[in-house]
Design an enzyme around this catalytic site. Structure first.
Site, PDB file in Angstrom:
ATOM      1  N   TYR A 174      46.201  35.487   8.518  1.00 13.33           N
ATOM      2  CA  TYR A 174      46.634  36.008   9.808  1.00 13.33           C
ATOM      3  C   TYR A 174      45.438  36.268  10.739  1.00 13.33           C
ATOM      4  CZ  TYR A 174      51.216  36.869   7.688  1.00 13.33           C
ATOM      5  OH  TYR A 174      52.427  36.722   7.066  1.00 13.33           O
ATOM      6  N   GLU A 204      57.735  37.401  14.924  1.00 12.31           N
ATOM      7  CA  GLU A 204      58.749  36.424  14.509  1.00 12.31           C
ATOM      8  C   GLU A 204      59.222  35.586  15.699  1.00 12.31           C
ATOM      9  OE1 GLU A 204      57.635  38.165  11.312  1.00 12.31           O
ATOM     10  OE2 GLU A 204      58.786  36.302  11.302  1.00 12.31           O
TER      11      GLU A 204
END
Length: 574
Positions: free
Chosen positions: A299, A211
């Site tokens: 991803y 994040e």
């Protein structure tokens, strides 16, 4: 999922570029973005709680907006809340008028609609660094402080050294109750993370660093279309691993990468190599929720392409320099893949002269539009000191005849890293069902060790128990589900229980625990239990329908009912 559009006709006399204001008065009903929790669904059981989750196209149910990542704007908000309820938003500035119970928020930088986020509840904070604080329910705050104090600043500094200044001011973290439908969300200035992950140190590290990386890749520079989510997730995953390499070393990074790539290949086997969702430039068909395209290809295949680009440069530090320039050029805007690739070739004219974009078998266009696994994968040999013991132990348990139990049983898993243990257990899961003698010996050797480990490890062992119908350890499955109220940990077990011969066991547990589950999760598990059966007449649905809608996040159901892929194998952090 999509709602309906609102069309506003502008006055005919309005001149081009003439400023104007539109005021829309509206009421937000229950919708996909907004999750209301009764006190019983929080850790403290003291006060109600609410949070929003906007990714991908949910925030249109929160406020009128251009709900596309191609459009960015600043925002301000005024929020009134009862005394004792703390309100937070993903904003750079905030204030509180106590006598009026009113919070004011302002985000001074342009962001896409999906990054506007709100949370309110019984939250208190502690500073964990010069520009970071952690928010959590009072009973969780000491744990959060002990896990993160001091190290978030270390990660931010490492990221800044790689990719330039952190532009958002503060980097705060709020831990949400187990009903939070994903692991983490990169809302600017205020990362949302599910509290359940606090007990799994290495997963917590990776999730927060991922994040942090989004502060540059995804938040500052955003994919202009949901069909190219890899521009956010692939670059953020690459940046995450550069940060972990700088702070924890190459071996740890290679171990975590091996664990994720294992999951990627597992998902490939489940979906098939010609599945269109394995493309980086995936086609978003009309009516398909972009959240349903969130998968490991976004991803890990995205990461492999970015890693390949870095290898073309010869030195990853040269690629870091390019990414700094890329961020500086495109910050606060949205881009498409061609913007990234053109910038890359212009930054490295010698590579452009070599026509690297057309190298046979590794063409950029093929990376983007071919189905199947990555065209090239990273060299993970620097992690062999951590991955080799896993491979050795797995071979000891899966090579017939099973005459090496003594050697295998001498391995103390409590001394392993979490990612080593989950890599070992995932490979056993892939090989299940195992011979009864093997599962019996595994239980004798490791079951008591695994009981004391974190939930990421325990759920994998319990899935092995279920997939092998190992009845002596089923009581541990019951105990786990009686104490877990997170979809992240419950859905994979219910799916495995219902796939095999243990559906009646699953029904029994659900009847006993359903009232402690969020209505959304309760509905999802009902759907899992109902597959292949008549409707379940004994389930008390009044708790679902009286105070809350039977299903708020329909798109999350479609993900969750594919939980063997989306939860265990993907482990998605937005």
């Amino acid at each position: 999922d999509y709602g309906s559009s609102l069309t506003v006709s502008l006055p005919a006399a309005l001149q081009p570029h003439q400023p104007f204001q539109i005021i829309v008065r509206y009421t937000t009903a229950d919708g996909p973005a907004i999750w209301w929790l009764d006190p019983e669904l929080t850790y403290g059981n003291a006060k109600p709680f609410v949070f929003t989750q906007g990714h991908s196209v949910c925030n249109r149910s929160f406020f009128p907006c251009f709900d596309t990542p191609a459009v960015k704007c600043t925002y301000s908000a005024t929020v009134k809340a009862p005394a004792g309820i703390q309100v937070l938003m993903s904003a750079t500035q905030s204030s509180y008028l106590e006598e009026e119970g009113v919070y004011q928020f302002y985000m001074e930088y342009p962001v896409p609609a999906y990054l506007v986020a709100l949370v309110a509840g019984d939250l208190i904070h502690a500073d964990i660094g010069p520009r970071s604080r952690v928010w959590a329910e009072p009973c969780l705050l000491p744990t959060a402080i002990s896990k993160l104090s001091g190290i978030v600043e270390r990660w931010l500094t490492a990221a800044e050294n790689l990719y330039g200044p952190y532009i958002w001011g503060r980097y705060d973290i709020v831990f949400l109750p187990p009903s939070f439908p994903i692991v983490a969300m990169e809302n600017p200035c205020l990362t949302f993370i599910i509290s359940s992950i606090l007990e799994s140190d290495e997963f917590l590290i990776i999730d927060v660093i991922h994040e942090v990386a989004h502060s540059w890749f995804g938040n500052a520079v955003t994919n202009a279309t949901w069909e190219e989510m890899w521009l956010s997730e692939g670059l953020a995953t690459y940046a995450q691993r550069r940060i972990t390499t700088e702070t924890y070393g190459a071996a740890f990074t290679c171990l975590e990468t091996a664990f994720r790539l294992d999951a990627l290949h597992r998902q490939m086997k489940l979906l098939g190599e010609d599945n269109p969702v394995s493309k980086l430039q995936v086609k978003l068909e009309p009516g398909v929720n972009p959240s349903n395209l969130m998968n490991l290809f976004t991803y890990e295949k995205g990461y492999c392409f970015v890693y390949y680009l870095s290898q073309l440069c010869g030195d990853p530090r040269h690629f870091d320099s390019f990414l700094r320039a890329y961020i500086e050029k495109y910050k606060f805007t949205s881009v498409v893949a061609q913007d990234l690739l053109d910038s890359f070739l212009n930054f490295f004219p010698e590579l452009k002269e070599q026509c690297v974009e057309s190298k046979a078998g590794l063409e950029f266009e093929r990376w983007l539009n071919a189905t199947g696994p990555p065209l090239a994968e990273p060299d993970l040999s620097q992690g062999s000191s951590l991955t080799r013991p896993v491979e050795t132990l797995f071979k000891l348990w899966t090579t017939e005849p099973l005459d090496s139990v003594a050697a295998a049983s001498s391995v103390d898993l409590t001394k392993w890293r979490t990612f080593q243990t989950v890599l070992f257990l995932d490979r056993l899961l892939d090989g299940s069902p195992l011979p009864h003698e093997v599962i019996k010996k595994l239980s004798e050797c490791y079951s008591s060790q695994l009981d004391s480990m974190n939930a990421e490890i325990r759920i994998r062992w319990l899935q092995i128990v279920v997939r092998n119908d190992y009845y002596p350890d089923l009581y541990k499955v019951r105990r786990f589900l009686e104490n877990q109220i997170s979809s992240y940990y419950t859905i994979p077990l219910y799916e495995d229980l219902c796939t095999g011969t243990l559906k009646s066991f699953a029904l029994e547990i659900f009847y006993q625990t359903q009232n402690q589950l969020h209505p959304n999760l309760r509905k999802t598990i009902q759907q899992i239990l109902s597959q292949g059966l008549n409707p379940l007449p004994a389930i008390d649905t009044t708790a679902v329908t009286t105070d809350t809608p039977a299903m708020v996040l329909e798109d999350k159901v479609s993900e969750a009912t594919n939980g063997a892929i989306s939860l265990r194998d993907v482990n998605v952090s937005a």
